[in-house]
Design a protein around this motif. Structure first.
Motif, PDB file in Angstrom:
ATOM      1  N   ASN A 307       0.932  -1.104  -0.073  1.00 21.04           N
ATOM      2  CA  ASN A 307      -0.058  -0.087   0.115  1.00 21.04           C
ATOM      3  C   ASN A 307       0.801   1.217   0.093  1.00 21.04           C
ATOM      4  O   ASN A 307       1.819   1.163   0.781  1.00 21.04           O
ATOM      5  N   ILE A 308       0.489   2.086  -0.759  1.00 20.13           N
ATOM      6  CA  ILE A 308       1.370   3.400  -0.786  1.00 20.13           C
ATOM      7  C   ILE A 308       1.289   4.158   0.390  1.00 20.13           C
ATOM      8  O   ILE A 308       2.139   4.753   0.848  1.00 20.13           O
ATOM      9  N   HIS A 309       0.127   4.078   1.207  1.00 20.75           N
ATOM     10  CA  HIS A 309       0.116   4.549   2.481  1.00 20.75           C
ATOM     11  C   HIS A 309      -0.520   3.751   3.525  1.00 20.75           C
ATOM     12  O   HIS A 309      -1.861   3.716   3.763  1.00 20.75           O
ATOM     13  N   PRO A 310       0.352   2.774   4.004  1.00 14.81           N
ATOM     14  CA  PRO A 310      -0.268   1.682   4.880  1.00 14.81           C
ATOM     15  C   PRO A 310      -1.100   2.094   6.141  1.00 14.81           C
ATOM     16  O   PRO A 310      -2.212   1.816   6.315  1.00 14.81           O
ATOM     17  N   ASN A 311      -0.650   3.336   6.562  1.00 19.54           N
ATOM     18  CA  ASN A 311      -1.473   3.769   7.782  1.00 19.54           C
ATOM     19  C   ASN A 311      -2.854   4.260   7.514  1.00 19.54           C
ATOM     20  O   ASN A 311      -3.627   4.332   8.219  1.00 19.54           O
ATOM     21  N   LYS A 312      -3.023   4.466   6.144  1.00 21.18           N
ATOM     22  CA  LYS A 312      -4.379   4.852   5.879  1.00 21.18           C
ATOM     23  C   LYS A 312      -5.296   3.771   5.157  1.00 21.18           C
ATOM     24  O   LYS A 312      -6.301   3.928   4.876  1.00 21.18           O
ATOM     25  N   GLY A 313      -4.615   2.653   4.969  1.00 18.04           N
ATOM     26  CA  GLY A 313      -5.413   1.528   4.445  1.00 18.04           C
ATOM     27  C   GLY A 313      -6.303   0.912   5.651  1.00 18.04           C
ATOM     28  O   GLY A 313      -6.262   1.301   6.791  1.00 18.04           O
ATOM     29  N   ILE A 314      -7.284   0.353   5.120  1.00 17.05           N
ATOM     30  CA  ILE A 314      -8.112  -0.699   6.387  1.00 17.05           C
ATOM     31  C   ILE A 314      -7.818  -2.144   5.967  1.00 17.05           C
ATOM     32  O   ILE A 314      -6.969  -2.606   5.311  1.00 17.05           O
ATOM     33  N   GLY A 315      -8.455  -3.065   6.931  1.00 18.43           N
ATOM     34  CA  GLY A 315      -8.245  -4.464   7.087  1.00 18.43           C
ATOM     35  C   GLY A 315      -6.950  -4.509   7.896  1.00 18.43           C
ATOM     36  O   GLY A 315      -6.637  -3.502   8.780  1.00 18.43           O
ATOM     37  N   ASP A 317      -4.115  -3.727   6.768  1.00 20.92           N
ATOM     38  CA  ASP A 317      -2.946  -3.006   6.067  1.00 20.92           C
ATOM     39  C   ASP A 317      -1.996  -2.450   7.059  1.00 20.92           C
ATOM     40  O   ASP A 317      -0.714  -2.407   6.947  1.00 20.92           O
ATOM     41  N   PRO A 318      -2.429  -1.556   7.976  1.00 21.82           N
ATOM     42  CA  PRO A 318      -1.631  -0.985   8.881  1.00 21.82           C
ATOM     43  C   PRO A 318      -0.349  -1.720   9.353  1.00 21.82           C
ATOM     44  O   PRO A 318       0.823  -1.372   9.476  1.00 21.82           O
ATOM     45  N   LYS A 319      -0.861  -3.166   9.461  1.00 22.91           N
ATOM     46  CA  LYS A 319       0.211  -3.758  10.247  1.00 22.91           C
ATOM     47  C   LYS A 319       1.405  -4.468   9.344  1.00 22.91           C
ATOM     48  O   LYS A 319       2.333  -4.637   9.539  1.00 22.91           O
ATOM     49  N   GLN A 320       0.529  -5.028   8.317  1.00 26.20           N
ATOM     50  CA  GLN A 320       1.290  -6.020   7.448  1.00 26.20           C
ATOM     51  C   GLN A 320       1.670  -5.594   6.096  1.00 26.20           C
ATOM     52  O   GLN A 320       2.117  -6.265   5.173  1.00 26.20           O
TER      53      GLN A 320
ATOM     54  N   LEU D  54      -3.651   0.918  15.551  1.00 32.75           N
ATOM     55  CA  LEU D  54      -2.646   1.406  16.642  1.00 32.75           C
ATOM     56  C   LEU D  54      -1.776   0.482  16.490  1.00 32.75           C
ATOM     57  O   LEU D  54      -0.376   0.736  16.441  1.00 32.75           O
ATOM     58  N   GLU D  55      -1.840  -0.899  16.234  1.00 30.62           N
ATOM     59  CA  GLU D  55      -0.938  -1.992  16.221  1.00 30.62           C
ATOM     60  C   GLU D  55       0.221  -1.768  14.958  1.00 30.62           C
ATOM     61  O   GLU D  55       1.307  -2.299  14.860  1.00 30.62           O
ATOM     62  N   GLY D  56      -0.483  -1.056  13.960  1.00 35.69           N
ATOM     63  CA  GLY D  56       0.265  -0.914  12.664  1.00 35.69           C
ATOM     64  C   GLY D  56       1.453   0.096  12.726  1.00 35.69           C
ATOM     65  O   GLY D  56       2.305   0.476  11.998  1.00 35.69           O
ATOM     66  N   LEU D  57       1.236   0.979  13.976  1.00 32.90           N
ATOM     67  CA  LEU D  57       2.289   2.201  14.114  1.00 32.90           C
ATOM     68  C   LEU D  57       3.494   1.520  14.448  1.00 32.90           C
ATOM     69  O   LEU D  57       3.572   0.465  15.409  1.00 32.90           O
ATOM     70  N   PRO D  58       4.447   1.913  14.002  1.00 35.45           N
ATOM     71  CA  PRO D  58       5.889   1.320  14.180  1.00 35.45           C
ATOM     72  C   PRO D  58       6.376   1.270  15.615  1.00 35.45           C
ATOM     73  O   PRO D  58       7.271   0.541  15.879  1.00 35.45           O
TER      74      PRO D  58
END
Lengths: 348, 348, 348, 348
Positions: A307-315, A317-320, D54-58
């Motif tokens: 994802n180009i912006h993992p932090n904005k992803g849902i599901g 995304d932000p983690k993995q 939250l867990e996606g934050l480094p």
């Protein structure tokens, strides 16, 4: 091979065994040992029902099967030379990469569109993206059919074929009619034989592929290959097996990485294997190592959340999800390891 | 962090909690939530006995620990810059290889001597060989002290330092007095704390190393690192961690390969990690792939069973020892992958 | 039974197989199937080394064993009518109870003495109490030899025989010389074959019993019974098997309760089985249900942590020790269920 | 509770955390420790998506949740006093028994009809029987809709309500329209959320019950209860949880018996639990002991395969179905143990 819990079957017992075996078109042959006799089944011993009936007899300890239970998926079957092609790649001939966001956010179509362009530039052959999502918690986001339109638009703009998960007959028909190139069966549905059969029917006569994820709890290799047999028996052999980690998780990962299963799978079936390291480890920083390990074990490719912006992803995304530049590096390292691996004895 | 199973502790309960925590030199701090309160332990919360006492209170649900329980093995400890050196290699700086027969046959010394020369030529830094053998079946071959002389003679001829497993105090003293350079603690003894302490004492003040195999059933990473803490606390920090597969086995392997644990171990401890792929997979043809996967996951080296005539080997040789030319190829591929891995973000 | 991975062995392959098998005093017999041949081993196929050598051959898929590997522990062995007696009970004839504190606090002898009187009154036949403690964390309390004197004094005052865990040769000799009636091998040492042999030697010619706990990770029943064989082969057959939960734990318990293994153990060995429900579940409130379930599955008795003041106990007491009145109720319910169970077909 | 992997969040990091948490309607509160700070979430912390973000934050190590994720299934929910009634029994008030053949043989209707009469006489409250069968092997018998007519005829003749498994929407509607009283969700479909929702819709506004089997690989208790939440949230709370053994199997059983999960389930949910011991152990001779153990652990009833001629049964009958006289004895022993259990502290 029938192993009794007595030293030898009595005449009456042998008669009962013979009747069962004969009803399934087989014969029994006595193998006389010094202390104990065992009894070979001559013929096709693969029928579960014959085995269950034999094991139900009070004087039978167990029945050891020698033949593979897979008629089509077996490495010695008539399909053994079949090659699956997807995204311009003949799987097995060069490394294959599927990448994209975990879940397509219907409220933010540009995130998916821009990510699609980025994964294409990084070297991916297929765009993945979740439209519908199976969730343990019934109150979490469950997906939205509108996301399918975004996925197809991303496909149109980039020229990349697409992969998305289907979870029921309704999704299945929407996806097939929309032109989805690869239907993903998620880990939770890998034992949902009703859905596997529906998918087998839906893709029969088409060149659609199926990416069958390994159940997070699937034990023996045979159970995984049997699930694929449910699809392939209906006519379309374009199935790809996808290990993605099992439960219980390794202490610190999301799951227990299972790329080590690949040599065991490849001994038994001709089907290509691509690995999803993101779900296995569950955290972006672990993904590059797990991706390389999959290739070391003989994977034909990778399926990676990006994802180009993992932090904005849902599901998830932000983690993995990894960034496009990490994806590019994984692809480059994979190509180098692929060449090294060619020298591993007995592998290529 | 103390989590009660009530919304808030009563004054009396808080008094009881405070008394326990104070006895271990800590303080309690209330964290008032909207619905529920939780209670932070301020101070060194690592003492198991304090935690057990708190968890024994009927109104406490659980105690979540935040600090590492490892005083010396922890990646932030005073030993965090310690480097283990063995066979001329500073572990972590270049790939390290230990190789040799599973079990030294006391009736066939030449097999060990010739294998030792072959593994040296293939590029190994240390010669391994089993003198004593832990066996599930009490009637199987259990080892023979005579084999130790053969191992030391092979070391003298090749100049390679040696590694062998010790299982009790008698073996330990024989091995140390004979000049064994690396004492191996086998998987069955990884939780034998009496032996770990004896080993810690025996190597204190020496430059002997310890290769600590992971128990075939060891779950959490913390248990593995705690076992090493038993040795290191006695003064000699030259401990190397060695994953070698866990139980239950993957369907077709001898164990469940566990190289994927490496990133989790390396996040928590400074100790080097080398992998034994032979015991993990249990069959020579699977070893090259498993060896590469270990390096992909960040291993500092490999410990590999190798025999010039595997069929004549004893112990697990016939199944899982590779030939010297396969060892040479594994070493060469490892060196190539080591270079590729340098580019993996966050790893080197 | 030898299963090749080819349809039939070539003459040369069969010659190689025959040589191996003959060297171990056995013969090979071909069993001709329609598609594939398999090969029976005629003779004593129990030797692990023969099986390993056969499985090391590249054309052999696997070797299925039919005979039990346990010469003395097997239910059909010469010991099959042996009865273990302890605390005035012939195990198997009436329910047996061992109870007492987790760990004896050397600073508070009265707690142990008073608890000893309480467990006797509640109906226990043997007093248990930990003198030395194996701990994952090297900085936790590790036991104190002074506690042995307290245990023996409690035994003298109550007339109850005692059970305590030994972890190395030093403990073993102290315990045997002090007159400990039952030596406990803890879960962490159940695979420590060196210690098992030392225990076997130490009790040879005495009427001391051994309570062998199941390893927290022990998989197959055979591994558990083989560990007991290490002790029994040295002359004293008074071994009692003790399931106490395995890892990974059930979500909320300390371990995964394993009383369900009892029918499988009892099919294979004559040895009595008593269950430790406290370590299995890890919390006093769950112990009564787990104790009854053990009896339902056919346990010959129970080993239960009990303390008159659990909150003052050390070790795991505060969490998992029951009060004497709960012990009394467990004993009474066990006796009732024992009578009901007599009617279960095929069990008594 | 948010645990960072740094000693304290920077102002910028705290701002980022606060934004995420605020978007989900919660607040953040700093808890200042001596060495490290942690951060409490004040508000409803149950949303998976907030936790994932939250867990996606480094800089976040983990997020520990304190609240139950189950809104309706939770033991403290508005449904906590709901009682499920089936076959004239209010579950929890007296032992409940469901029994019948594994699979209804459409070619032998009398076998089912006669078995139905026999299980009624033995004391069962509900008749079970498989119409459609999920099978690992796609070539095994998959069921036949004709069997549904036989099941309903058996119900009519005996007056017993019936339970049968449904695997897809077609089965579901056939079963509901035919008047099946209890819909069974098999272990393979326990994570098939699409089917769970379809079942929830189909029974909404009816008094139909659902018997939800535990997945053979379901780990944490929470996953099992969450699956039930998918059904109950659609309006009908008549769900019964059914442990039936998990994988990997205990060495000698069909699965790993899991009756020990009951106290953990009952701590978290108000829903009744009945156990299927036949699938757990997989062999008729082990069923009586496993059935009693389930009651010892607090089961509200049993679901047992029973057949007047197990050898003539199809599906798993020959191995694991008990005869009617064994069922009668299990029911009688269960009633006795139920009375004994009433005295177990903290259970009834």
């Amino acid at each position: 091979m029938i192993i009794p819990n007595v030293n030898a079957l009595s005449d009456e017992q042998l008669k009962e065994v013979t009747e069962i075996v004969t009803a399934f078109g087989c014969k029994v042959k006595v193998i006389r040992g010094q202390e104990r006799h065992v009894y070979a089944i001559i013929g096709d011993e693969r029928d579960d029902d014959m085995v269950t009936k034999l094991e139900g007899l009070p004087y039978i300890d167990r029945v050891d099967r020698i033949q593979s239970p897979h008629k089509l998926m077996d490495i010695r079957s008539s399909l053994s030379t079949h090659k699956v092609k997807l995204g311009g790649v003949t799987l097995g001939e060069e490394p294959f990469f599927c990448a994209g966001p975990c879940t397509i956010d219907p409220k933010n179509p540009n995130l998916t569109i821009e990510t699609a362009h980025a994964v294409k530039e990084a070297g991916a052959h297929v765009l993945r993206g979740g439209v519908w999502k199976p969730r343990t918690n019934p109150y979490s986001y469950q997906g939205d059919t509108k996301a399918l339109l975004i996925l197809m638009e991303a496909s149109r703009q980039t020229g990349l074929p697409v992969d998305t998960e289907v979870m029921d007959e309704e999704h299945l028909h929407l996806a097939v009619e929309s032109g989805v190139n690869c239907l993903q069966i998620g880990a939770r549905n890998a034992l949902n034989y009703a859905l596997l059969r529906q998918v087998g029917h839906a893709i029969s006569g088409r060149d659609t592929c199926v990416l069958l994820k390994r159940s997070i709890h699937m034990g023996p290799v045979q159970e995984f290959i049997s699930a694929a047999e449910y699809i392939v028996q209906l006519g379309n052999p374009n199935v790809i097996l996808c290990p993605r980690g099992t439960q219980p998780a390794l202490d610190g990962y999301r799951n227990h990485p299972d790329e080590s299963i690949i040599p065991l799978v490849k001994e038994r079936t001709w089907a290509p294997v691509i690995v999803d390291p993101c779900h296995a480890v569950g955290k972006a920083s672990y993904v590059p190592a797990a991706a390389l390990a999959a290739i070391a074990y003989g994977a034909d490719g990778l399926c990676i959340e990006c994802n180009i912006h993992p932090n904005k992803g849902i599901g998830d995304d932000p983690k993995q999800a990894v960034a496009p530049e990490v994806l590019r590096r994984i692809i480059s390292q994979t190509r180098e390891l692929w060449r090294i691996r060619r020298g591993v004895p007995g592998r290529d």
